[in-house]
Design an enzyme around this catalytic site. Structure first.
Site, PDB file in Angstrom:
ATOM      1  N   GLY A 170       0.765  -1.251  -0.187  1.00 21.74           N
ATOM      2  CA  GLY A 170       0.040   0.004   0.147  1.00 21.74           C
ATOM      3  C   GLY A 170       0.932   1.157   0.149  1.00 21.74           C
ATOM      4  O   GLY A 170       1.983   1.322   0.572  1.00 21.74           O
ATOM      5  N   ARG A 185      -1.667   8.570   3.259  1.00 23.11           N
ATOM      6  CA  ARG A 185      -2.235   9.709   4.055  1.00 23.11           C
ATOM      7  C   ARG A 185      -1.093   9.889   5.329  1.00 23.11           C
ATOM      8  O   ARG A 185      -0.990  10.748   5.994  1.00 23.11           O
ATOM      9  CB  ARG A 185      -3.403   9.167   4.955  1.00 23.11           C
ATOM     10  CG  ARG A 185      -4.666   9.364   4.371  1.00 23.11           C
ATOM     11  CD  ARG A 185      -5.863   8.995   5.279  1.00 23.11           C
ATOM     12  NE  ARG A 185      -6.298   7.761   5.227  1.00 23.11           N
ATOM     13  CZ  ARG A 185      -6.729   7.204   6.418  1.00 23.11           C
ATOM     14  NH1 ARG A 185      -7.026   7.897   7.445  1.00 23.11           N
ATOM     15  NH2 ARG A 185      -7.113   5.846   6.480  1.00 23.11           N
ATOM     16  N   GLN A 243       4.378  -6.414  -6.131  1.00 24.10           N
ATOM     17  CA  GLN A 243       2.979  -6.148  -6.592  1.00 24.10           C
ATOM     18  C   GLN A 243       2.979  -4.824  -7.190  1.00 24.10           C
ATOM     19  O   GLN A 243       3.079  -3.818  -6.588  1.00 24.10           O
ATOM     20  CB  GLN A 243       1.910  -6.134  -5.509  1.00 24.10           C
ATOM     21  CG  GLN A 243       0.665  -5.997  -6.162  1.00 24.10           C
ATOM     22  CD  GLN A 243      -0.437  -5.775  -4.776  1.00 24.10           C
ATOM     23  OE1 GLN A 243      -0.299  -5.016  -3.745  1.00 24.10           O
ATOM     24  NE2 GLN A 243      -1.677  -6.077  -5.115  1.00 24.10           N
ATOM     25  N   ALA A 252      37.672  14.661  35.569  1.00 21.57           N
ATOM     26  CA  ALA A 252      36.758  15.249  34.810  1.00 21.57           C
ATOM     27  C   ALA A 252      37.267  16.003  33.616  1.00 21.57           C
ATOM     28  O   ALA A 252      38.508  16.663  33.464  1.00 21.57           O
ATOM     29  CB  ALA A 252      36.323  16.689  35.742  1.00 21.57           C
TER      30      ALA A 252
HETATM   31  C1  UD1 Z   1      -8.904  -4.581   4.843  1.00 24.34           C
HETATM   32  C2  UD1 Z   1      -9.878  -5.896   4.778  1.00 24.34           C
HETATM   33  C3  UD1 Z   1     -10.868  -5.629   5.676  1.00 24.34           C
HETATM   34  C4  UD1 Z   1     -10.386  -5.338   7.276  1.00 24.34           C
HETATM   35  C5  UD1 Z   1      -9.475  -4.426   7.297  1.00 24.34           C
HETATM   36  C6  UD1 Z   1      -8.583  -4.304   8.550  1.00 24.34           C
HETATM   37  C7  UD1 Z   1      -9.956  -6.642   2.467  1.00 24.34           C
HETATM   38  C8  UD1 Z   1     -10.432  -6.635   1.414  1.00 24.34           C
HETATM   39  N1  UD1 Z   1     -10.344  -5.957   3.407  1.00 24.34           N
HETATM   40  O1  UD1 Z   1      -9.555  -3.651   4.465  1.00 24.34           O
HETATM   41  O2  UD1 Z   1     -11.825  -6.662   5.694  1.00 24.34           O
HETATM   42  O3  UD1 Z   1     -11.358  -5.147   8.006  1.00 24.34           O
HETATM   43  O4  UD1 Z   1      -8.222  -4.592   6.129  1.00 24.34           O
HETATM   44  O5  UD1 Z   1      -7.776  -3.373   8.561  1.00 24.34           O
HETATM   45  O6  UD1 Z   1      -8.702  -7.531   2.808  1.00 24.34           O
HETATM   46  N2  UD1 Z   1      -2.253  -4.162   0.283  1.00 24.34           N
HETATM   47  C9  UD1 Z   1      -1.435  -4.459  -0.470  1.00 24.34           C
HETATM   48  N3  UD1 Z   1      -1.769  -4.435  -1.798  1.00 24.34           N
HETATM   49  C10 UD1 Z   1      -2.963  -4.174  -2.352  1.00 24.34           C
HETATM   50  C11 UD1 Z   1      -3.944  -3.651  -1.245  1.00 24.34           C
HETATM   51  C12 UD1 Z   1      -3.513  -3.587   0.077  1.00 24.34           C
HETATM   52  O7  UD1 Z   1      -0.404  -4.786  -0.208  1.00 24.34           O
HETATM   53  O8  UD1 Z   1      -3.278  -4.149  -3.453  1.00 24.34           O
HETATM   54  C13 UD1 Z   1      -1.855  -4.118   1.732  1.00 24.34           C
HETATM   55  C14 UD1 Z   1      -1.737  -2.546   2.420  1.00 24.34           C
HETATM   56  O9  UD1 Z   1      -0.626  -2.099   2.367  1.00 24.34           O
HETATM   57  C15 UD1 Z   1      -2.240  -3.000   3.769  1.00 24.34           C
HETATM   58  C16 UD1 Z   1      -3.081  -4.089   3.723  1.00 24.34           C
HETATM   59  O10 UD1 Z   1      -2.915  -4.855   2.539  1.00 24.34           O
HETATM   60  O11 UD1 Z   1      -1.145  -3.109   4.640  1.00 24.34           O
HETATM   61  C17 UD1 Z   1      -4.374  -3.802   3.955  1.00 24.34           C
HETATM   62  O12 UD1 Z   1      -5.103  -3.120   2.922  1.00 24.34           O
HETATM   63  P1  UD1 Z   1      -5.748  -2.073   2.915  1.00 24.34           P
HETATM   64  O13 UD1 Z   1      -6.082  -1.243   1.684  1.00 24.34           O
HETATM   65  O14 UD1 Z   1      -5.680  -0.815   4.035  1.00 24.34           O
HETATM   66  O15 UD1 Z   1      -7.221  -2.848   3.298  1.00 24.34           O
HETATM   67  P2  UD1 Z   1      -8.649  -2.216   3.810  1.00 24.34           P
HETATM   68  O16 UD1 Z   1      -9.418  -1.530   2.890  1.00 24.34           O
HETATM   69  O17 UD1 Z   1      -8.345  -1.252   5.173  1.00 24.34           O
END
Ligand code: UD1
Ligand code: CA
Length: 450
Positions: free
Chosen positions: A11, A15, A75, A363
């Site tokens: 990710g 923010r 990724q 010292a």
């Molecule tokens: C995700 C969960 C949600 C959960 C929440 C908890 C999914 C679809 N949803 O949502 O059910 O309640 O976490 O915090 O899994 N990431 C990648 N590659 C991507 C997308 C994300 O590496 O393509 C990583 C992000 O860096 C992060 C983690 O996966 O560390 C979670 O991704 P994020 O987009 O924050 O998921 P949420 O929408 O919060």
């Protein structure tokens, strides 16, 4: 059963408003990614795959710094958590065992919680880590349970009002047989509100195949994710609060706990006493019965039993202090081995040095360790008395039982038992001070007319 970790860290973390990838922001002097890896140490994973995207190289380096076995799956495009996990599939193609998926930005999962997941895995094909969200409107995925069985996970965006009313939420952590996990993911589609490949869809897919799934609950505090600097500051505060309680429970006296700052790896022995406003950087061990006095800063240092440090002392990396060493106020020690009972009590810099047993450093003593290009070592024997304000121009050595006169600039080695005098001889001129004063006053009177 072998275990593989898959840590999602691709990710962008927009923010955070940072040039640094989100998972490299530090809590207690370690990247949040390392906290996630540390939590999983208790699983003794055979394989660790970190899925990276933004700033992948730096993230990979940080992961390998902590555990050299860490592997990187890149990724390229962030198409969702399901897509992210799929990137680990080629690396784990021939892996036999369970996979745990963790998020790199969720650093507080406890080892006990991961163990509970592992236990639940014995009776279930897929195990999800859930928690009860205090905030009913939190935008987490909701766990749709039927008794002990987890039927599916619905993301908040896609959930009906009834589903949003469920308080049992998805933390993101899950465990399943690795081959099964990758197989389930091939069925995940992106026909949802976010047009993302949701990892969470694997639960419904598994159930449709007649496989079993359940959820284990943990404390909401463990699942705290970090998305902004405000979250980061909160996470730091949470870590520090926990570390203080742990130190107190382990038999350490913290005179003013809320003013002491720990690193992720600080080790404090039982009956050590930590006075107010002490900061521990990474790599510090303080043994039993040692005392760290107020306003001291320690980093990469080892304080043995009975040592006293500070107030206002700075121990830098490589400060290795034996039993009963005293380091006093405004003393800096770096890359120095100080033997039993030696004292450096006031206003000194000891860098790149060895100091023998029971030696006393006066010292204002400075080891002049740097010539502008290279660092050199100062070797001081046992029971040496270094007079105040001695400059030790390294490389130089003082033998056992030697002495230096105050104010000496020592540039050549001193043999054991010798006294080194290296300063200009004193000359007293009778009446000269008064004469000089009178002359200066006369000049001033002439200039100012007074
Ligand atoms: C995700 C969960 C949600 C959960 C929440 C908890 C999914 C679809 N949803 O949502 O059910 O309640 O976490 O915090 O899994 N990431 C990648 N590659 C991507 C997308 C994300 O590496 O393509 C990583 C992000 O860096 C992060 C983690 O996966 O560390 C979670 O991704 P994020 O987009 O924050 O998921 P949420 O929408 O919060
Ligand atoms: Ca999130």
């Amino acid at each position: 059963m072998d275990t593989a970790l898959i840590i999602l860290a691709a990710g962008q973390g927009s923010r955070m408003k940072s040039d640094l990838p989100k998972v490299l922001h530090e809590i207690a002097d370690a990247p949040m990614l390392v906290h996630a890896m540390k939590a999983a140490d208790s699983l003794q994973p055979e394989r660790i795959v970190v899925v990276t995207g933004h700033g992948g190289e730096a993230v990979g380096r940080a992961a390998r710094d902590w555990d050299e076995r860490a592997e990187i799956a890149v990724q390229e495009e962030q198409l969702g958590t399901g897509h992210a996990v799929a990137q680990a599939a080629p690396l784990l193609k021939s892996f036999n065992g369970d996979a745990f998926v963790l998020f790199g930005d969720t650093p507080f999962i406890r080892p006990e919680t991961l163990d509970a997941l592992k236990q639940a895995r014995q009776q279930n094909d897929v195990v999800i880590l859930g928690f009860h969200a205090a905030d009913r409107d939190a935008r987490y995925g909701r766990l749709v349970m039927d008794g002990e069985t987890l039927q599916r996970i619905v993301e908040y965006k896609d959930a009906s009002p009834e589903e949003r009313a469920i308080s049992f939420c998805n933390s993101g952590v899950l465990c399943a047989d690795a081959a099964l996990l990758f197989d389930l993911i091939t069925e995940v589609k992106n026909d949802n509100a976010s047009a993302e490949y949701y990892l969470t869809d694997i639960v419904g897919i598994a159930r449709a195949r007649g496989l079993t799934a359940t959820a284990v609950a943990c404390d909401e505090a463990e699942t705290m994710g970090i998305n902004s600097r405000i979250d980061l500051a909160r996470a730091e505060a949470a870590f520090q609060a926990g570390a203080r309680v742990k130190a107190l429970e382990d038999g350490v006296t913290l005179v003013a706990p809320e003013t002491v700052y720990f690193a992720h790896d600080t080790v404090l022995g039982r009956d050590s006493i930590i006075e107010p406003n002490v900061v521990f950087g990474p790599g510090v061990t303080v043994e039993t019965g040692a005392r760290v006095r107020a306003f001291s800063h320690l980093e990469g240092a080892h304080v043995s039993r009975g040592g006293t440090i500070g107030p206002f002392a700075r121990l830098r990396p490589g400060a290795e202090l034996a039993e009963d060493v005293h380091i006093g106020n405004f003393v800096e020690v770096k890359n120095a081995i100080i033997d039993r009972g030696a004292k450096v009590n006031h206003l000194s810099y000891i860098g790149d040095a060895d100091i023998g047993e029971a030696t006393n450093i006066g010292a204002g003593t400075i080891t002049c360790n740097y010539d502008g290009v290279m660092k050199h070592r100062t070797r001081i024997g046992a029971r040496v008395f270094v007079g105040s304000d001695t400059m030790l121009v390294a490389p130089v050595s003082l033998g056992d039982d030697a002495m230096t006169a105050s104010g000496s600039v020592i540039t050549s080695d001193v043999e054991p038992g010798a006294l080194a005098l290296a300063r200009a001889r004193q000359v007293n001129k009778p009446g000269m001070a008064r004469k000089l004063m009178d002359r200066l006053r006369a000049i001033k009177a002439k200039q100012t007319g007074r």
